[in-house]
Design an enzyme around this catalytic site. Structure first.
Site, PDB file in Angstrom:
ATOM      1  N   GLU A  96       0.785  -1.233   0.000  1.00 23.67           N
ATOM      2  CA  GLU A  96       0.000   0.000   0.000  1.00 23.67           C
ATOM      3  C   GLU A  96       0.822   1.291   0.000  1.00 23.67           C
ATOM      4  OE1 GLU A  96      -2.947  -0.107   3.070  1.00 23.67           O
ATOM      5  OE2 GLU A  96      -4.058  -1.676   2.058  1.00 23.67           O
TER       6      GLU A  96
ATOM      7  N   GLU B  29      -5.742  -8.389   1.119  1.00 25.19           N
ATOM      8  CA  GLU B  29      -6.355  -8.005   2.394  1.00 25.19           C
ATOM      9  C   GLU B  29      -7.819  -7.670   2.170  1.00 25.19           C
ATOM     10  OE1 GLU B  29      -4.520  -4.885   4.727  1.00 25.19           O
ATOM     11  OE2 GLU B  29      -2.526  -5.568   4.173  1.00 25.19           O
TER      12      GLU B  29
HETATM   13  N1  LIG Z   1     -10.605   6.114   4.206  1.00 25.86           N
HETATM   14  N2  LIG Z   1     -10.461   5.073   3.815  1.00 25.86           N
HETATM   15  N3  LIG Z   1     -10.399   4.130   3.366  1.00 25.86           N
HETATM   16  C1  LIG Z   1      -9.935   2.841   3.254  1.00 25.86           C
HETATM   17  C2  LIG Z   1      -8.480   2.881   2.895  1.00 25.86           C
HETATM   18  C3  LIG Z   1      -7.848   1.797   3.623  1.00 25.86           C
HETATM   19  C4  LIG Z   1      -6.459   2.218   3.945  1.00 25.86           C
HETATM   20  N4  LIG Z   1      -5.904   1.346   4.966  1.00 25.86           N
HETATM   21  C5  LIG Z   1      -5.606   0.116   4.698  1.00 25.86           C
HETATM   22  O1  LIG Z   1      -5.828  -0.381   3.633  1.00 25.86           O
HETATM   23  C6  LIG Z   1      -4.974  -0.678   5.797  1.00 25.86           C
HETATM   24  C7  LIG Z   1      -4.345  -1.899   5.405  1.00 25.86           C
HETATM   25  C8  LIG Z   1      -2.978  -2.226   5.990  1.00 25.86           C
HETATM   26  O2  LIG Z   1      -2.237  -3.038   5.096  1.00 25.86           O
HETATM   27  C9  LIG Z   1      -3.097  -2.971   7.334  1.00 25.86           C
HETATM   28  O3  LIG Z   1      -1.823  -2.968   7.956  1.00 25.86           O
HETATM   29  C10 LIG Z   1      -4.165  -2.316   8.198  1.00 25.86           C
HETATM   30  O4  LIG Z   1      -4.175  -2.901   9.490  1.00 25.86           O
HETATM   31  C11 LIG Z   1      -5.502  -2.529   7.496  1.00 25.86           C
HETATM   32  C12 LIG Z   1      -6.676  -2.022   8.330  1.00 25.86           C
HETATM   33  O5  LIG Z   1      -6.630  -0.612   8.419  1.00 25.86           O
HETATM   34  C13 LIG Z   1      -5.526  -1.908   6.134  1.00 25.86           C
END
Ligand SMILES: N=[N+]=NCCCCNC(=O)[C@@H]1[C@H]2[C@H](O)[C@@H](O)[C@H](O)[C@@H](CO)[C@@H]12
Length: 448
Positions: A167, A352
């Site tokens: 990401e 994910e």
């Molecule tokens: N506004 N808004 N919208 C949604 C955008 C999502 C951005 N955050 C992620 O994708 C993180 C990804 C990360 O890899 C993980 O380390 C995190 O624990 C998860 C949960 O947060 C997800």
């Protein structure tokens, strides 16, 4: 009678985690500081003063956690390697104890029939490299490639799916634009530079893999599909800007060799003119794309909202998670089909997908009832099947996350795990969603 859902016979069902969020012991056995050990030590940066000092204690409980994955019938496990366990200063001397920890984990996964899928970078940059400019220093592409070479050399005999970055959008938006994530910068001139160097580093690591690797390598991006709140031209334009900033800023250079034009419009003078040679590096051919999907956004124009001039429109009838994300499984299908339409047919993994909901205290008999997370899981897996029916070459699906863990700046309060963790005792308890997922995996997606 709905048609049975069809998944490929070798579909990789699994779960995902990341080093700083679950391991604990971040400085054990010669490991160096990362930007997250630093960020966590800065008062006010992580909710409730939570840190990754212990987290899920996975660094010591890894064997039991693999046994738990086996018990749930998992086929794969996506995890990240902490760069600063391997190279405590980010470059230079290699820490054998760090390499040995991941050796043991990978061997245990394979001994239990679980496919390791390894992410090289899941946000925990060695602090010593941040002191040298971190993602703002163009040399980081070489630093990252050198780290990648060490890891490929050590584990490519056993690891068949590699991910360079997790990401890049979140790393940049959180770490350099809004300052909510490590290293906590708020600078519109730095953000594009950090983002570009992340993509250069990704390309440099892929180049190294093409020299010495024998299996598959890809990139993981979070994709959040954008839908206009109305067909008014300003809302449609706002939606286009939001999609360019969050989604196409990464996929276009990697697969099309150039940035979306909207980025110059968004960043103005803060958007540099990039050298053409960078795009040859960034757009190295990949073996797969990893997509993280959580939610969608309905967008309207909002001139006051810097820098995108976009505001989200809440959907009154929808379910929202504890992180404020709308539950919208159709967005997962739209994302996967949309990727295929814009970038072509290539193997795709959902790396994910999950949801944070408040979990009630453990019910009788040690059960943890999480019906909302179960509904999410069912909806998202049905969304996968719909994408497969539309021709998407979907190869696997990783639930975020195996364990309740450190949700970055939000601390431990936001629980994404299908397995409950009592952080006072480190007791793991599969939630009802884990038992549902185990049934789904055992039936290869048939029983939802
Ligand atoms: N506004 N808004 N919208 C949604 C955008 C999502 C951005 N955050 C992620 O994708 C993180 C990804 C990360 O890899 C993980 O380390 C995190 O624990 C998860 C949960 O947060 C997800």
């Amino acid at each position: 009678m709905t048609r049975p859902i069809r998944f490929p016979s070798n579909f990789l069902w699994g779960t995902a985690t990341s080093a700083y969020q679950i391991e604990g012991s971040p400085l054990a056995d010669g490991a160096g500081h990362s930007i997250w050990t630093r960020f966590a030590a800065t008062p006010g940066r992580i909710a409730n003063g939570d840190t990754g000092d212990v987290a899920c204690d996975h660094y010591r409980r890894w064997r039991d956690d693999v046994a738990l994955m086996r018990q749930l019938g998992m086929k794969a496990y996506r995890f990240s390697i902490a760069w600063s366990r391997i190279l405590p200063q980010g470059t230079g001397a290699v820490n054998e104890a760090g390499l040995a920890f991941y050796d043991r984990l990978i061997d245990e996964l394979l001994a239990n029939g679980i496919e390791p899928m390894v992410t090289l970078y899941h946000w925990d940059l060695p602090a010593a490299l941040d002191d040298r400019g971190g993602w703002l220093n163009p040399d980081i592409a070489d630093w990252f490639a050198a780290y990648a070479r060490i890891v490929f050399d050590r584990y490519d005999d056993r690891v068949r799916h590699w991910v360079t970055l997790n990401e890049p959008w979140v790393v940049t938006d959180g770490g350099y634009l809004h300052g909510t994530l490590a290293p906590g910068h708020r600078n519109a001139y730095e953000a594009p530079i950090a983002s570009h160097n992340l993509l250069r580093a990704h390309g440099a690591a892929v180049q190294v893999y093409r020299e010495i690797g024998r299996h598959q390598i890809g990139l993981v991006v979070n994709i959040e599909p954008k839908y206009p709140a109305s067909d008014a031209p300003e809302d449609v334009a706002a939606t286009r800007r939001a999609d360019a900033y969050m989604n196409r800023q990464y996929l276009d250079p990697v697969f099309l060799g150039s940035y979306p034009a909207e980025l110059k419009e968004i960043f103005g003078p803060a958007w540099p003119d990039w050298p053409a040679r960078d795009f040859d590096l960034i757009s190295q051919k990949l073996d797969f794309i990893g997509i993280n999907y959580y939610t969608r956004n309905v967008c309207r124009h909002d001139g006051a909202n810097w820098p995108l001039q976009v505001a989200p429109v809440r959907q009154p009838q929808a379910t929202y998670t504890e992180t404020g994300w709308e539950v919208f499984p159709q967005g997962l299908t739209d994302t996967l089909v949309g990727f295929k339409r814009r970038y072509g047919d290539m193997p795709v993994y959902v790396m994910e997908n999950g949801s944070a909901f408040y979990d009630p205290p453990q019910a009788a008999h040690g059960r943890v009832h999480d019906p909302l997370r179960m509904d999410c899981l069912r909806g998202n897996i049905a969304a996968l099947a719909a994408a497969i029916e539309q021709g998407v070459d979907l190869r696997g699906y990783m639930v975020w996350s195996l364990l309740d863990n450190l949700e970055w700046s939000l601390g431990f309060a936001k629980r994404f795990g299908i397995v409950h963790v009592d952080f006072a005792t480190q007791r793991r308890t599969p939630k009802d969603s884990a038992l549902l997922y185990a049934r789904i995996v055992a039936s290869n997606g048939a029983c939802l």
